[in-house]
Write a protein that holds these residues in place. Structure first.
Motif, PDB file in Angstrom:
ATOM      1  N   TRP A 111      -6.938  -3.025   4.241  1.00  0.00           N
ATOM      2  CA  TRP A 111      -6.260  -2.346   5.342  1.00  0.00           C
ATOM      3  C   TRP A 111      -6.627  -2.974   6.678  1.00  0.00           C
ATOM      4  O   TRP A 111      -5.776  -3.145   7.560  1.00  0.00           O
ATOM      5  CB  TRP A 111      -6.613  -0.856   5.351  1.00  0.00           C
ATOM      6  CG  TRP A 111      -5.632  -0.033   4.580  1.00  0.00           C
ATOM      7  CD1 TRP A 111      -5.784   0.471   3.335  1.00  0.00           C
ATOM      8  CD2 TRP A 111      -4.321   0.358   5.008  1.00  0.00           C
ATOM      9  NE1 TRP A 111      -4.653   1.150   2.944  1.00  0.00           N
ATOM     10  CE2 TRP A 111      -3.749   1.099   3.944  1.00  0.00           C
ATOM     11  CE3 TRP A 111      -3.575   0.161   6.162  1.00  0.00           C
ATOM     12  CZ2 TRP A 111      -2.460   1.645   4.029  1.00  0.00           C
ATOM     13  CZ3 TRP A 111      -2.295   0.701   6.242  1.00  0.00           C
ATOM     14  CH2 TRP A 111      -1.756   1.430   5.186  1.00  0.00           C
TER      15      TRP A 111
ATOM     16  N   SER B 215      -3.502   4.552  -1.368  1.00  0.00           N
ATOM     17  CA  SER B 215      -3.104   3.554  -2.354  1.00  0.00           C
ATOM     18  C   SER B 215      -4.301   2.977  -3.102  1.00  0.00           C
ATOM     19  O   SER B 215      -5.308   2.619  -2.484  1.00  0.00           O
ATOM     20  CB  SER B 215      -2.353   2.409  -1.670  1.00  0.00           C
ATOM     21  OG  SER B 215      -2.141   1.342  -2.576  1.00  0.00           O
TER      22      SER B 215
ATOM     23  N   PRO C  76       0.791  -1.238   0.000  1.00  0.00           N
ATOM     24  CA  PRO C  76       0.000   0.000   0.000  1.00  0.00           C
ATOM     25  C   PRO C  76       0.818   1.280   0.000  1.00  0.00           C
ATOM     26  O   PRO C  76       0.354   2.307  -0.493  1.00  0.00           O
ATOM     27  CB  PRO C  76      -0.854  -0.120   1.276  1.00  0.00           C
ATOM     28  CG  PRO C  76      -0.161  -1.120   2.119  1.00  0.00           C
ATOM     29  CD  PRO C  76       0.504  -2.067   1.182  1.00  0.00           C
ATOM     30  N   ASN C  77       2.025   1.254   0.543  1.00  0.00           N
ATOM     31  CA  ASN C  77       2.867   2.456   0.554  1.00  0.00           C
ATOM     32  C   ASN C  77       3.852   2.508  -0.608  1.00  0.00           C
ATOM     33  O   ASN C  77       4.461   3.547  -0.864  1.00  0.00           O
ATOM     34  CB  ASN C  77       3.665   2.538   1.866  1.00  0.00           C
ATOM     35  CG  ASN C  77       2.879   3.147   3.002  1.00  0.00           C
ATOM     36  OD1 ASN C  77       1.745   2.747   3.233  1.00  0.00           O
ATOM     37  ND2 ASN C  77       3.465   4.085   3.707  1.00  0.00           N
ATOM     38  N   SER C  78       3.989   1.427  -1.331  1.00  0.00           N
ATOM     39  CA  SER C  78       5.086   1.326  -2.287  1.00  0.00           C
ATOM     40  C   SER C  78       4.939   2.259  -3.481  1.00  0.00           C
ATOM     41  O   SER C  78       5.933   2.568  -4.141  1.00  0.00           O
ATOM     42  CB  SER C  78       5.234  -0.113  -2.780  1.00  0.00           C
ATOM     43  OG  SER C  78       4.093  -0.537  -3.498  1.00  0.00           O
ATOM     44  N   TYR C  79       3.710   2.736  -3.755  1.00  0.00           N
ATOM     45  CA  TYR C  79       3.554   3.680  -4.866  1.00  0.00           C
ATOM     46  C   TYR C  79       4.329   4.966  -4.602  1.00  0.00           C
ATOM     47  O   TYR C  79       4.634   5.726  -5.539  1.00  0.00           O
ATOM     48  CB  TYR C  79       2.075   3.989  -5.114  1.00  0.00           C
ATOM     49  CG  TYR C  79       1.445   4.908  -4.099  1.00  0.00           C
ATOM     50  CD1 TYR C  79       1.344   6.274  -4.351  1.00  0.00           C
ATOM     51  CD2 TYR C  79       0.953   4.424  -2.889  1.00  0.00           C
ATOM     52  CE1 TYR C  79       0.779   7.132  -3.418  1.00  0.00           C
ATOM     53  CE2 TYR C  79       0.385   5.265  -1.959  1.00  0.00           C
ATOM     54  CZ  TYR C  79       0.301   6.620  -2.224  1.00  0.00           C
ATOM     55  OH  TYR C  79      -0.250   7.473  -1.292  1.00  0.00           O
TER      56      TYR C  79
ATOM     57  N   ASP D  10      -4.166   0.145  -4.447  1.00  0.00           N
ATOM     58  CA  ASP D  10      -3.962  -1.301  -4.405  1.00  0.00           C
ATOM     59  C   ASP D  10      -4.566  -1.971  -3.178  1.00  0.00           C
ATOM     60  O   ASP D  10      -4.635  -3.200  -3.127  1.00  0.00           O
ATOM     61  CB  ASP D  10      -2.464  -1.608  -4.445  1.00  0.00           C
ATOM     62  CG  ASP D  10      -1.819  -1.142  -5.742  1.00  0.00           C
ATOM     63  OD1 ASP D  10      -2.385  -1.436  -6.805  1.00  0.00           O
ATOM     64  OD2 ASP D  10      -0.777  -0.462  -5.681  1.00  0.00           O
ATOM     65  N   TYR D  11      -4.970  -1.178  -2.187  1.00  0.00           N
ATOM     66  CA  TYR D  11      -5.550  -1.735  -0.966  1.00  0.00           C
ATOM     67  C   TYR D  11      -6.900  -1.088  -0.704  1.00  0.00           C
ATOM     68  O   TYR D  11      -7.005   0.145  -0.624  1.00  0.00           O
ATOM     69  CB  TYR D  11      -4.620  -1.466   0.227  1.00  0.00           C
ATOM     70  CG  TYR D  11      -3.787  -2.633   0.675  1.00  0.00           C
ATOM     71  CD1 TYR D  11      -3.100  -3.423  -0.245  1.00  0.00           C
ATOM     72  CD2 TYR D  11      -3.676  -2.944   2.025  1.00  0.00           C
ATOM     73  CE1 TYR D  11      -2.320  -4.487   0.174  1.00  0.00           C
ATOM     74  CE2 TYR D  11      -2.901  -4.002   2.464  1.00  0.00           C
ATOM     75  CZ  TYR D  11      -2.223  -4.782   1.534  1.00  0.00           C
ATOM     76  OH  TYR D  11      -1.458  -5.837   1.949  1.00  0.00           O
TER      77      TYR D  11
ATOM     78  N   GLY E  60      -0.210   5.809   2.828  1.00  0.00           N
ATOM     79  CA  GLY E  60      -0.605   4.516   2.294  1.00  0.00           C
ATOM     80  C   GLY E  60      -2.098   4.349   2.134  1.00  0.00           C
ATOM     81  O   GLY E  60      -2.563   3.535   1.327  1.00  0.00           O
TER      82      GLY E  60
ATOM     83  N   GLU F 143      11.491   4.776   2.332  1.00  0.00           N
ATOM     84  CA  GLU F 143      10.464   5.811   2.470  1.00  0.00           C
ATOM     85  C   GLU F 143      11.048   7.132   2.932  1.00  0.00           C
ATOM     86  O   GLU F 143      10.567   8.195   2.544  1.00  0.00           O
ATOM     87  CB  GLU F 143       9.373   5.355   3.445  1.00  0.00           C
ATOM     88  CG  GLU F 143       8.545   4.193   2.924  1.00  0.00           C
ATOM     89  CD  GLU F 143       7.393   3.846   3.835  1.00  0.00           C
ATOM     90  OE1 GLU F 143       7.408   4.265   5.016  1.00  0.00           O
ATOM     91  OE2 GLU F 143       6.465   3.150   3.383  1.00  0.00           O
TER      92      GLU F 143
END
Length: 316
Positions: free
Chosen positions: A222, A214, A41-44, A216-217, A211, A297
């Motif tokens: 979550w 995101s 979720p944070n990787s973007y 993606d989540y 995140g 990060e």
């Protein structure tokens, strides 16, 4: 390339995300920390740049994130380190087979660096390089040093509340009972974070809030992530607390460590000491002076440049 799906790993369906801009780019498999601390979720926030040079594979491990949501009733006994390492081995084999690669780059963060180092030792011929972020070595020594440094910082700041709470959980870590440490971990980590040992000059809360944006989540994902964090930590902590990788003296693939100068969550000085005595075809430690435990990060620009400069050439 954009390929997100559940894959049967270790007898259950586990979530794997594959992202990259160039089909012929080397693959980088990232093993998240925690346990249960999924990075998808944070990787973007930071992997978009990585995807210019690598195809980035992320995996919600057994007991974590979307994988926990798909398999919420797994017994805690199925989350031992041996089983998790076998899962990681299966994921690496799946990626190599599915995308036709003899070798990939393996990266691990924190808890994921335990799995990563063990996997690199087991199958060095699978990997162009192993990259450790916040590399774990001697867990008991790391916890002791983190606690001592946090108590010293609180004492220097005349922080009576922190001093009182930290002294109340002594001895930390408890050499006899890791489950007692688990009960006190929240208190220790709260003050360690307050004094910059987890993230440096920012806050974990700010990173977590990012995140939430995101794509993606979902909200349900979550919620599963939060449940998985508690579940995984409870199941794995007794083993993690006794991990000592400092006895590893040789890895037959290149080893590159990305270490936050202020990392007390997983002690960076111990990682430096371990790397000095390691034998590897290539070994290097890169310090991130404005980071603690969340290097990618906290200093995403330097992380990208360092991956491109130090890791990418090893894939050629």
């Amino acid at each position: 390339m954009h390929d997100d799906r559940f894959v049967r790993i270790g007898g259950i369906e586990q979530w794997i995300s594959v992202r990259g801009r160039h089909r012929d780019a080397p693959i980088l498999l990232f093993l998240h920390g925690g346990p249960g601390f999924t990075t998808i979720p944070n990787s973007y926030l930071y992997t978009a740049g990585w995807q210019e040079y690598f195809t980035v594979v992320q995996w919600d491990q057994r007991g974590a994130g979307k994988t926990f949501g798909r398999n919420p009733d797994l017994p805690a006994s199925s989350l031992g380190i041996a089983r998790m390492l076998e899962d990681a081995e299966e994921v690496a084999a799946y990626v190599r087979r599915t995308y036709g690669r003899k070798k990939i780059v393996l990266a691990g963060h924190s808890w994921g660096s335990i799995l990563g180092l063990m996997l690199a030792q087991r199958h060095p011929d699978w990997f162009y390089a192993y990259v450790g972020f916040g590399q774990a070595t001697d867990a008991h020594a790391s916890e002791a040093l983190g606690y001592q440094a946090t108590l010293a910082a609180a004492t220097a700041a005349h922080d009576s509340e922190a001093i009182r709470e930290l002294q109340a959980i002594a001895p930390f870590p408890d050499p006899r009972d890791p489950m007692a440490d688990l009960a006190h971990l929240g208190t220790e980590r709260k003050w360690l974070a307050r004094y910059g040992g987890a993230v440096w000059r920012t806050s974990e809360a700010a990173l977590d809030r990012a995140g939430l944006l995101s794509p993606d989540y979902t909200a349900a994902d979550w919620a599963d992530r939060g449940k998985g964090l508690d579940y995984s930590l409870g199941a794995l902590w007794p083993e993690i607390a006794r991990v000592d990788l400092s006895t590893i003296r040789r890895i037959d693939c290149p080893v590159i460590l990305f270490e936050g100068r202020h990392d007390l969550n997983v002690n960076a000085a111990l990682a430096e000491r371990w790397l000095r005595q390691l034998r590897a075809p290539v070994k290097k430690l890169i310090w991130f002076e404005d980071s603690a435990h969340m290097v990618f990060e906290e200093e995403p620009g330097k992380t990208l440049v360092t991956l491109q400069r130090e890791v990418l050439p090893l894939t050629r």
